[in-house]
Design an enzyme around this catalytic site. Structure first.
Site, PDB file in Angstrom:
ATOM      1  N   HIS A  50       3.976   1.508   2.329  1.00  0.00           N
ATOM      2  CA  HIS A  50       5.228   0.595   1.648  1.00  0.00           C
ATOM      3  C   HIS A  50       6.032   1.403   0.490  1.00  0.00           C
ATOM      4  O   HIS A  50       7.115   1.536   0.737  1.00  0.00           O
ATOM      5  CB  HIS A  50       5.123  -0.662   1.148  1.00  0.00           C
ATOM      6  CG  HIS A  50       4.120  -1.633   2.178  1.00  0.00           C
ATOM      7  ND1 HIS A  50       2.904  -2.200   2.142  1.00  0.00           N
ATOM      8  CD2 HIS A  50       4.779  -2.452   3.252  1.00  0.00           C
ATOM      9  CE1 HIS A  50       2.672  -3.098   2.823  1.00  0.00           C
ATOM     10  NE2 HIS A  50       3.904  -3.330   3.605  1.00  0.00           N
TER      11      HIS A  50
ATOM     12  N   HIS B 199       0.860  -1.118  -0.039  1.00  0.00           N
ATOM     13  CA  HIS B 199      -0.038   0.011   0.014  1.00  0.00           C
ATOM     14  C   HIS B 199       0.839   1.140  -0.061  1.00  0.00           C
ATOM     15  O   HIS B 199       2.203   1.132   0.108  1.00  0.00           O
ATOM     16  CB  HIS B 199      -0.977   0.113   1.088  1.00  0.00           C
ATOM     17  CG  HIS B 199      -0.141  -0.356   2.545  1.00  0.00           C
ATOM     18  ND1 HIS B 199       0.552   0.822   3.100  1.00  0.00           N
ATOM     19  CD2 HIS B 199      -0.333  -1.500   3.377  1.00  0.00           C
ATOM     20  CE1 HIS B 199       1.069   0.127   4.175  1.00  0.00           C
ATOM     21  NE2 HIS B 199       0.512  -0.871   4.393  1.00  0.00           N
TER      22      HIS B 199
ATOM     23  N   VAL C  32       1.932   6.512   7.010  1.00  0.00           N
ATOM     24  CA  VAL C  32       0.895   7.044   6.135  1.00  0.00           C
ATOM     25  C   VAL C  32      -0.465   6.531   6.484  1.00  0.00           C
ATOM     26  O   VAL C  32      -0.700   5.634   6.771  1.00  0.00           O
ATOM     27  CB  VAL C  32       1.292   6.477   4.560  1.00  0.00           C
ATOM     28  CG1 VAL C  32       0.222   7.238   3.528  1.00  0.00           C
ATOM     29  CG2 VAL C  32       2.641   6.951   4.097  1.00  0.00           C
TER      30      VAL C  32
ATOM     31  N   GLN D  88       8.278  -3.268  16.389  1.00  0.00           N
ATOM     32  CA  GLN D  88       9.119  -3.821  15.388  1.00  0.00           C
ATOM     33  C   GLN D  88      10.326  -3.097  15.014  1.00  0.00           C
ATOM     34  O   GLN D  88      11.488  -3.479  15.012  1.00  0.00           O
ATOM     35  CB  GLN D  88       8.282  -4.104  14.066  1.00  0.00           C
ATOM     36  CG  GLN D  88       9.186  -4.636  12.817  1.00  0.00           C
ATOM     37  CD  GLN D  88       8.403  -5.245  11.706  1.00  0.00           C
ATOM     38  OE1 GLN D  88       7.690  -6.252  11.797  1.00  0.00           O
ATOM     39  NE2 GLN D  88       8.265  -4.298  10.670  1.00  0.00           N
TER      40      GLN D  88
ATOM     41  N   ASP E  83       4.633   0.009  12.772  1.00  0.00           N
ATOM     42  CA  ASP E  83       5.034  -1.008  13.717  1.00  0.00           C
ATOM     43  C   ASP E  83       6.066  -0.659  14.446  1.00  0.00           C
ATOM     44  O   ASP E  83       7.385  -0.895  14.571  1.00  0.00           O
ATOM     45  CB  ASP E  83       5.375  -2.253  12.776  1.00  0.00           C
ATOM     46  CG  ASP E  83       4.239  -2.722  11.853  1.00  0.00           C
ATOM     47  OD1 ASP E  83       3.084  -3.167  12.523  1.00  0.00           O
ATOM     48  OD2 ASP E  83       4.289  -2.534  10.712  1.00  0.00           O
TER      49      ASP E  83
ATOM     50  N   GLN F  70       7.295 -15.707  11.365  1.00  0.00           N
ATOM     51  CA  GLN F  70       6.606 -14.636  12.077  1.00  0.00           C
ATOM     52  C   GLN F  70       5.181 -14.686  12.738  1.00  0.00           C
ATOM     53  O   GLN F  70       4.612 -13.871  13.187  1.00  0.00           O
ATOM     54  CB  GLN F  70       6.889 -13.325  11.778  1.00  0.00           C
ATOM     55  CG  GLN F  70       6.261 -12.822  10.307  1.00  0.00           C
ATOM     56  CD  GLN F  70       6.919 -11.716   9.933  1.00  0.00           C
ATOM     57  OE1 GLN F  70       8.151 -11.573   9.316  1.00  0.00           O
ATOM     58  NE2 GLN F  70       6.189 -10.450  10.219  1.00  0.00           N
TER      59      GLN F  70
ATOM     60  N   ARG G  77      -3.280  -5.431   6.666  1.00  0.00           N
ATOM     61  CA  ARG G  77      -4.481  -5.965   7.169  1.00  0.00           C
ATOM     62  C   ARG G  77      -5.969  -5.156   7.123  1.00  0.00           C
ATOM     63  O   ARG G  77      -7.120  -5.764   7.380  1.00  0.00           O
ATOM     64  CB  ARG G  77      -4.315  -6.349   8.731  1.00  0.00           C
ATOM     65  CG  ARG G  77      -3.134  -7.209   8.849  1.00  0.00           C
ATOM     66  CD  ARG G  77      -3.041  -7.896  10.257  1.00  0.00           C
ATOM     67  NE  ARG G  77      -2.433  -8.999  10.269  1.00  0.00           N
ATOM     68  CZ  ARG G  77      -1.142  -9.430  10.404  1.00  0.00           C
ATOM     69  NH1 ARG G  77      -0.090  -8.117  10.504  1.00  0.00           N
ATOM     70  NH2 ARG G  77      -0.553 -10.515  10.364  1.00  0.00           N
TER      71      ARG G  77
HETATM   72  O1  PAF Z   1       6.777  -5.270   8.606  1.00  0.00           O
HETATM   73  C1  PAF Z   1       6.622  -6.345   7.786  1.00  0.00           C
HETATM   74  O2  PAF Z   1       6.042  -6.437   6.811  1.00  0.00           O
HETATM   75  C2  PAF Z   1       7.507  -7.746   8.135  1.00  0.00           C
HETATM   76  O3  PAF Z   1       7.425  -7.806   9.576  1.00  0.00           O
HETATM   77  C3  PAF Z   1       9.081  -7.567   7.678  1.00  0.00           C
HETATM   78  C4  PAF Z   1       9.834  -6.597   8.294  1.00  0.00           C
HETATM   79  C5  PAF Z   1       9.062  -7.699   6.186  1.00  0.00           C
HETATM   80  C6  PAF Z   1       9.705  -8.954   8.270  1.00  0.00           C
HETATM   81  O4  PAF Z   1       9.021 -10.128   7.488  1.00  0.00           O
END
Ligand code: PAF
Length: 275
Positions: free
Chosen positions: A34, A31, A173, A150, A147, A58, A184
């Site tokens: 990214h 989207h 964004v 993360q 995230d 994950q 999602r």
């Molecule tokens: O944020 C994500 O899309 C995922 O967690 C990543 C960083 C690509 C790792 O698989």
């Protein structure tokens, strides 16, 4: 833009690549959020690599690995339009060959909040990103602020394991109604989608109340009441941006974070408070 699907071809490309490579890891279903990462990387590096890899490590039991949205053809087109030089889209067996058993665990920064609700999640993220960093050898890694935990986990990974790579956190964004963009969001039905922007309104109100000196728990309860049904709150909290340790007041370099379930879909959002 070149499409590469094996680690061998990626390594061959990397040997002849320009001196500065920016890297945008993704799980696809791209989207605007990214694409913003890719455009950011494009503006700062001689070459840009993006990856699309839905990382099974994950996803926990009962999570949505099988129904995770996949659209490699669409992703390829979108990334090419941002000026990405190489798209790496490996098969699962290429990243995790038979017998693969190594894992990277960054410790406490990944243990609370998402880490507690999704056991093993950040170990999976750190392991795949650790491997991708070895393959791509970028000078800069681009990740989204949405995230937040993360991003803290990945900064810790890079620091602890000494990758010669900077980490750039790119602001979230949003849709025009404030909902943070996320792959999602595609799962939300009409009612859930209408309620979902209340997650961000709740965060903004929490920050507002804390800034006016409202006691922490009172501010949290008042803000949490703004989450609209069917939203069900998992957490609304304040954390140190580096360690992700819980705070009971705003302070320099903190995040106010929240997660809520809308039907079967969990959404995350945060506000960063640099000072
Ligand atoms: O944020 C994500 O899309 C995922 O967690 C990543 C960083 C690509 C790792 O698989």
């Amino acid at each position: 833009m070149r499409l590469v699907t094996t680690t061998e071809d990626l390594r061959a490309w990397r040997r002849g690549a320009p001196p500065t490579v920016g890297f945008v890891p993704t799980m696809g279903a791209l989207h605007e959020g990214h694409l913003d990462l890719a455009r950011f990387a494009r503006s700062q590096n001689a070459a840009v690599v993006a990856s699309v890899f839905v990382n099974p490590l994950q996803f926990g039991e009962g999570e949505d690995l099988a129904r995770y949205p996949r659209d490699l053809a669409g992703d390829r087109e979108k990334l090419a339009a941002t000026g990405v030089d190489l798209l790496f889209a490996p098969a699962v067996e290429d990243i995790y060959p038979p017998g693969f058993s190594t894992a990277i665990d960054v410790g406490p920064v990944g243990e609370a909040y998402e880490g507690a609700l999704r056991p093993g999640h950040f170990r999976g993220v750190a392991t795949v990103v650790g491997k991708l960093l070895h393959l791509v050898v970028p000078q800069r890694l681009y990740v989204g602020q949405k995230d937040a935990q993360q991003s803290a986990v990945l900064r810790k990974l890079v620091r602890d394991l000494g990758y010669d790579c900077g980490v750039t956190i790119v602001p979230t964004v949003r849709e025009t109604d404030g909902l943070a963009m996320s792959s999602r969001n595609l799962y939300l039905d009409e009612r859930e989608r209408r309620a979902a922007p209340s997650l961000h309104r709740m965060l903004r109100r929490f920050v507002e109340l804390l800034k006016t000196g409202e006691p922490f728990e009172i501010a949290r309860a008042e803000a949490a009441a703004l989450l609209e049904p069917p939203g069900a709150l998992d957490y609304l909290a304040c954390v140190d941006a580096e360690s992700f340790a819980s705070l009971s007041a705003l302070r320099e370099n903190s995040f106010v974070i929240a997660a809520a379930r809308f039907g079967r879909t969990r959404l995350l959002d945060n506000i960063w408070l640099p000072q």
